[in-house]
Enzyme design. Structure first.
Site, mmCIF file in Angstrom:
data_model
loop_
_atom_site.group_PDB
_atom_site.id
_atom_site.type_symbol
_atom_site.label_atom_id
_atom_site.label_comp_id
_atom_site.label_asym_id
_atom_site.label_seq_id
_atom_site.Cartn_x
_atom_site.Cartn_y
_atom_site.Cartn_z
ATOM 1 N N HIS A 465 125.317 -0.259 68.730
ATOM 2 C CA HIS A 465 125.655 0.878 69.588
ATOM 3 C C HIS A 465 125.079 0.665 70.981
ATOM 4 O O HIS A 465 124.117 -0.083 71.177
ATOM 5 C CB HIS A 465 125.205 2.186 68.950
ATOM 6 C CG HIS A 465 123.760 2.539 69.121
ATOM 7 N ND1 HIS A 465 123.294 3.286 70.179
ATOM 8 C CD2 HIS A 465 122.679 2.295 68.343
ATOM 9 C CE1 HIS A 465 121.993 3.479 70.051
ATOM 10 N NE2 HIS A 465 121.595 2.876 68.946
ATOM 11 N N ASP A 475 115.978 0.947 72.351
ATOM 12 C CA ASP A 475 117.039 1.569 71.553
ATOM 13 C C ASP A 475 118.094 2.156 72.471
ATOM 14 O O ASP A 475 117.886 3.199 73.093
ATOM 15 C CB ASP A 475 116.424 2.665 70.685
ATOM 16 C CG ASP A 475 117.425 3.309 69.749
ATOM 17 O OD1 ASP A 475 118.543 2.777 69.596
ATOM 18 O OD2 ASP A 475 117.089 4.355 69.174
ATOM 19 N N GLU A 512 126.101 6.836 68.999
ATOM 20 C CA GLU A 512 125.341 6.658 67.761
ATOM 21 C C GLU A 512 124.168 7.612 67.722
ATOM 22 O O GLU A 512 123.802 8.126 66.667
ATOM 23 C CB GLU A 512 124.858 5.204 67.674
ATOM 24 C CG GLU A 512 124.190 4.838 66.352
ATOM 25 C CD GLU A 512 122.698 5.055 66.336
ATOM 26 O OE1 GLU A 512 122.079 4.860 65.274
ATOM 27 O OE2 GLU A 512 122.132 5.445 67.384
ATOM 28 N N GLU A 513 123.571 7.862 68.895
ATOM 29 C CA GLU A 513 122.377 8.691 68.939
ATOM 30 C C GLU A 513 122.643 10.134 68.523
ATOM 31 O O GLU A 513 121.746 10.816 68.037
ATOM 32 C CB GLU A 513 121.761 8.638 70.345
ATOM 33 C CG GLU A 513 121.277 7.258 70.768
ATOM 34 C CD GLU A 513 120.099 6.754 69.948
ATOM 35 O OE1 GLU A 513 119.683 7.440 68.993
ATOM 36 O OE2 GLU A 513 119.583 5.671 70.258
ATOM 37 N N ASP A 541 120.874 -2.687 65.687
ATOM 38 C CA ASP A 541 120.516 -1.500 66.442
ATOM 39 C C ASP A 541 119.509 -1.934 67.508
ATOM 40 O O ASP A 541 119.863 -2.608 68.460
ATOM 41 C CB ASP A 541 119.953 -0.429 65.505
ATOM 42 C CG ASP A 541 120.023 0.964 66.112
ATOM 43 O OD1 ASP A 541 119.457 1.150 67.196
ATOM 44 O OD2 ASP A 541 120.635 1.869 65.509
ATOM 45 N N HIS A 648 107.671 4.044 72.691
ATOM 46 C CA HIS A 648 107.997 5.435 73.022
ATOM 47 C C HIS A 648 109.454 5.713 72.665
ATOM 48 O O HIS A 648 110.338 5.729 73.526
ATOM 49 C CB HIS A 648 107.731 5.701 74.505
ATOM 50 C CG HIS A 648 106.308 5.550 74.899
ATOM 51 N ND1 HIS A 648 105.706 4.318 75.099
ATOM 52 C CD2 HIS A 648 105.344 6.469 75.133
ATOM 53 C CE1 HIS A 648 104.441 4.496 75.449
ATOM 54 N NE2 HIS A 648 104.188 5.791 75.474
#
Length: 951
Positions: A465, A475, A512-513, A541, A648
């Site tokens: 993603h 991410d 995706e989030e 990911d 984080h």
């Protein structure tokens, strides 16, 4: 006087007398004028000399032939065999029907569609290396590099790209440009010059995917879906005094210093809120619920605490955040606050002397973990279109997998004020929570790319993603960067003429989030296509957030992903492999470490199977492929340990400066994941037999049942699982038989191909020898295919009869019979050198080759069907979207995997004997059907005998 004879006294004397006698005889013959006879001892000597000479010649020839065979022919056989193995299916078509190209092909005199001719094809093993197998892997591994990875990361993570925003659309176009540049991908629709962005559900979007099996060149496009999502409007968190006014107001946004310029610049670009959260305003007393797990809520209830009308404060970790909200809602809570607790940062805390980011590796106390609070274990994707794609004009529901109470994520700075408020000496005042959001249809963009393979009906999907909560350097951009490098590697192969055996489809998923929306909507849109064509799905990911390499996969792919990881060098430790990094830890230690965290961390490590690979739960884009459609899947990367710099998660501090300084200095881990991910794609795309280990899967099923029986032993339910155990044993036996079948199928194909290649090479060498002899005598020697081409170009018009014109000139016709005759001649040439007539089939065992390939195809279909075999159309109780009865996200875990989920939860959650028996029978039925489906069909002779008996 009697005859006197001299009696020789020794052998030497005999020889001397014989020599004197021969001399006297020779003298007598000379006196009589007779010819001198040939010496009786010279003839055997010449014969011996001739014999020795002949033996030397024969021996020399044998040595020469042996030398040529070992150093020339055998390597040539190997190279050409590998070339055939790169695409035996196309070779078979060439042998039976001529060379490819819509009936005309590209070799042996066959004409192109435009009437031109290809040059005579070179022998691949002799003149050029075929780019497949180890050669392809070797070239691929030279491409991904740290400099390129850092540049790509700065591009993707250099600006916010929340799903549905202009920044997100720009990254979709950036990835499309990458596919176009590196793969030479073009638009799948006409006109090709137009920007290939298609609204989902339109003919252009549908055909782009549905026509993948017909493609001959790389294509790329963007699909636009239209899910319902939310964006933040305004929010607040206050402690109210007795007068109802705010006694304390939280600073909800993150505060970033200039030492991280990216975080400083975009600290307030995306407010801190929960995706798909409920909008509203609530007030209530505050209750602390630890991780917000079922056991945490149960402990509160058992101690007499009522959650009705309260605002629950939980810390991140343990389970998916949306289930923390769901658990509180079901107990009557009015709202939920979730914070990041330094206790979950391992040893890297200020208590152990570490400075906070950006001045050190510990957590910035203002950092906030954004994230979706969708009830992921119910179903992922657009909440308003469960089981169906979200088109612009889709019919929608209210959404059954989103909270009915508001929630907010908060920082440790804010949480410790609240914790002090409800401590024994705190005032425990009323808390006010405000969360105003805008729920609306928002477009998202999936960027898709295709590398067509020789086998059109077998597709390897790979995906990552692209959307982030803010900057997302880890991410998802670390994963996007690794995929970026993989695409560059595949592009280098494509530019060298490589074409995969199977088609590869690359997905850059969006949203995706919010809840795996982009991949889920695509999967629901093309469920039948995926079910028919997909052989595996490879997911990435975040590829780097810490130092420990981990991988999850379907059990059938466990050995494969481990073996691939063992091919890639360890990114930072010479002499080790990437797989060895699964034992790595960070280097930041301290005396203070939360015991509960350690226990959870160690339990997570124990989830890995005997190979070292964990089962897949949910939380990333493999979910729709694996748990709804039944496609064997993988996922992996470098994750944080208890001793790594604090990652984080979903914060503005997940930035490029953090990644370059603490996450992966030098980006060596990014590159290692790119190489591993690319080798997985190459291995699945180019393997003759798919690298799916069904026997390991079958053995793991036994371990899954062991867990269920252990759980059942702690309950009062009386359920006999022995018949299910028997079915698993039966499946294990059937899988062992399938192992033998796939081994023999590949072995026989290789033998047949080698025999064909040897025969061709021997004929080729014999032809060369004849040509060499002809040249000695001054005769020309021409390749038969070139001769045919020359004759085809020269003899057509020469054989057309002339006639006298009115003026008396000789004229050859240009119309009438000649075009038809020319067409007949060309058709005859195509039959001779391209398409074979019924009586002109090639002289080698093409039938055996066809049967061997059909056998391999059957084996591969059985391997693919193994994962499909766990899909039940009725799904899992209360969350029917999930159809895989082998593995699913736990109902109260969200991310974590539960094996035999329906059966396990009949004991752990439902505690229902009747349901447990029903689930055991349902699972047994699937396993029995699967065992019968993968059994060997028997030898062809036995099948033919059975058919004759039936007739």
């Amino acid at each position: 006087m009697g005859e006197f004879k001299v009696q020789p006294s020794s052998d030497a004397e005999k020889t001397r007398l014989l020599h004197i006698e021969q001399q006297l005889q020779a003298q007598a013959r000379a006196d009589l004028g007779l010819p001198r006879p040939v010496a009786t001892r010279e003839a055997p000597k010449r014969r011996r000399t001739f014999k020795v000479l002949l033996q030397a010649i024969v021996l020399s020839l044998v040595v020469a032939v042996a030398h040529r065979y070992v150093y020339v022919i055998r390597p040539e056989v190997h190279r050409e065999s590998e070339a055939w193995l790169a695409n035996p299916y196309e070779k078979l078509r060439m042998l039976e029907h001529g060379y490819p190209g819509h009936g005309h092909g590209h070799g042996h005199g066959a004409a192109k569609g435009n009437g031109e001719h290809h040059p005579h094809p070179r022998h691949p093993g002799k003149h050029q290396e075929i780019l497949n197998g180890k050669l392809a892997e070797k070239l691929f591994l030279t491409v991904p590099n740290a400099a390129s990875a850092i540049e790509a990361s700065r591009n993707y993570a250099g600006k916010p790209h929340l799903a549905g925003t202009p920044g997100d659309l720009q990254t979709a176009k950036d990835f499309l440009s990458l596919l176009q540049t590196e793969l030479g991908a073009t638009s799948p629709a006409e006109p090709a010059s137009a920007e290939p962005i298609f609204s989902a559900g339109t003919p252009e979007s549908r055909n782009a995917t549905l026509n993948i099996p017909t493609l001959d060149k790389p294509t790329a496009w963007i699909d636009v879906y239209y899910p319902v999502m939310n964006t933040p409007l305004d929010h607040s968190l206050e402690i109210l005094g007795e007068d109802g006014e705010a006694a304390w107001k939280a600073e909800l946004e993150e505060v970033a210093e200039v030492q991280d310029p990216d975080a400083h610049k975009y600290a307030e670009a995306v407010p801190t809120w929960h995706g798909l959260s409920k909008g509203g305003e609530v007030k209530g007393k505050l209750i602390y619920a630890n991780y917000g797990r079922q056991e945490d809520y149960k402990a509160l209830i058992d101690s007499g605490v009522s959650l009705n009308g309260t605002i629950v404060l939980t810390r991140y970790g343990g389970i998916f955040r949306g289930l923390k909200v769901k658990g509180a809602q079901e107990l009557g809570a009015a709202g939920v606050l979730i914070y990041s607790d330094p206790r979950d940062d391992g040893t890297v805390t200020t208590d152990n002397g570490y400075a906070t980011y950006p001045f050190g590796p510990a957590r910035n106390p203002t950092s906030v973990q954004r994230g979706s609070v969708q009830y992921l274990s119910s179903y992922p994707g657009d909440p308003t279109t469960p089981g169906h794609p979200s088109y612009e004009n889709s019919t929608r529901t209210d959404g059954g997998n989103v909270p009915g109470i508001p929630s907010l994520p908060i920082s440790w700075n804010n949480a410790r004020v609240l914790l002090k408020e409800i401590a024994e000496d705190g005032q425990n005042r009323v808390v006010s929570l405000v969360n105003h959001v805008d729920d609306k249809v928002i477009p998202i963009w999936n960027t898709m790319g295709v590398i067509p393979g020789h086998i059109k009906d077998e597709v390897v999907f790979v995906g990552n993603h692209r959307d982030a909560w803010v900057l997302g350097a880890t991410d998802p951009s670390s994963g996007t960067v690794s995929v970026h490098e993989m695409v560059r590697g595949l592009g280098a192969l494509v530019k060298k003429g490589w074409k995969p055996l199977r088609t590869i489809v690359i997905g850059s998923w969006d949203a995706e989030e919010y809840g795996l929306i982009g991949s889920t909507e695509y999967g629901e849109d093309f469920a039948d296509f995926i079910d028919k064509y997909a052989v595996a799905y490879l997911n990435l990911d975040s590829s780097v957030s810490g130092s420990r390499y981990h991988v999850g996969a379907s059990p059938s792919l466990a050995h494969f992903v481990r073996s691939v990881s063992e091919k890639v060098p360890h990114p930072t430790k010479p002499g080790l492999t990437l797989w060895d990094a699964n034992r790595d830890q960070g280097v930041l230690y301290g005396d203070k470490l939360d015991e509960e965290l350690v226990q959870m961390y160690e339990e997570d490590l124990l989830n890995a199977d005997s190979v070292g690979v964990s089962p897949l739960g949910s939380g990333s884009d493999y979910t729709v492929f694996l748990q709804r459609i039944g496609v064997a899947s993988t996922d992996g990367g470098f994750a944080s340990t208890l001793h790594d710099p604090v990652y984080h998660y979903h914060s503005v501090f997940d930035s490029q400066p953090w990644q370059e300084k603490y996450g992966d200095p030098g980006f060596l881990r990014h590159v290692a994941i790119a190489k591993s991910f690319g080798l997985q794609a190459l291995g699945l795309a180019d393997s003759i037999v798919l690298p799916l280990n069904t026997t390991h899967y079958a053995v793991e099923l036994g371990a899954y049942l062991d867990k269920v029986e252990s759980i059942a032993g702690t309950t009062s339910l009386d359920v006999d699982l022995s018949s299910l155990r028997g079915s698993i044993n039966k499946l294990q036996s059937a899988s062992l038989a399938l192992d033998k079948e796939k081994y023999k199928a590949e072995r026989d194909l290789r033998r047949i191909i080698r025999s064909i290649i040897r025969r061709r090479i021997f004929k080729r060498n014999a032809r060369k020898a004849v040509c060499a002899i002809k040249k000695v005598f001054g005769k020309k020697c021409e390749c038969p295919h070139k001769k045919a081409l020359r004759e085809q170009h020269t003899f057509h018009h020469d054989h057309v009869p002339t006639f006298k014109s009115v003026s008396g000139e000789d004229v050859k016709p240009r119309v009438g019979r000649y075009p038809g005759w020319l067409s007949e001649q060309r058709a005859e040439e195509r039959t001779r050198f391209g398409h074979y007539g019924a009586a002109d089939k090639p002289k080698f065992p093409y039938k055996r080759l066809r049967h061997a390939i059909e056998r391999l195809r059957t084996v591969n279909k059985k391997l693919v069907a193994f994962e499909r075999g766990f899909i039940h159309p009725d799904g899992i109780k209360d969350r029917e979207w999930y159809r895989h009865l082998g593995v699913a996200p736990g109902k109260w875990l969200g991310y974590g995997a539960t094996t035999f989920p329906a059966l396990t939860e009949s004991f752990t959650i439902e505690r229902n004997t009747t349901l447990a028996k029903y689930e055991a029978d349902r699972l047994k039925g699937l396993i029995d059907k699967l065992a019968d489906g993968i059994k060997p069909a028997g030898c062809p002779r036995a099948r033919n005998h059975a058919r004759s008996q039936a007739v």
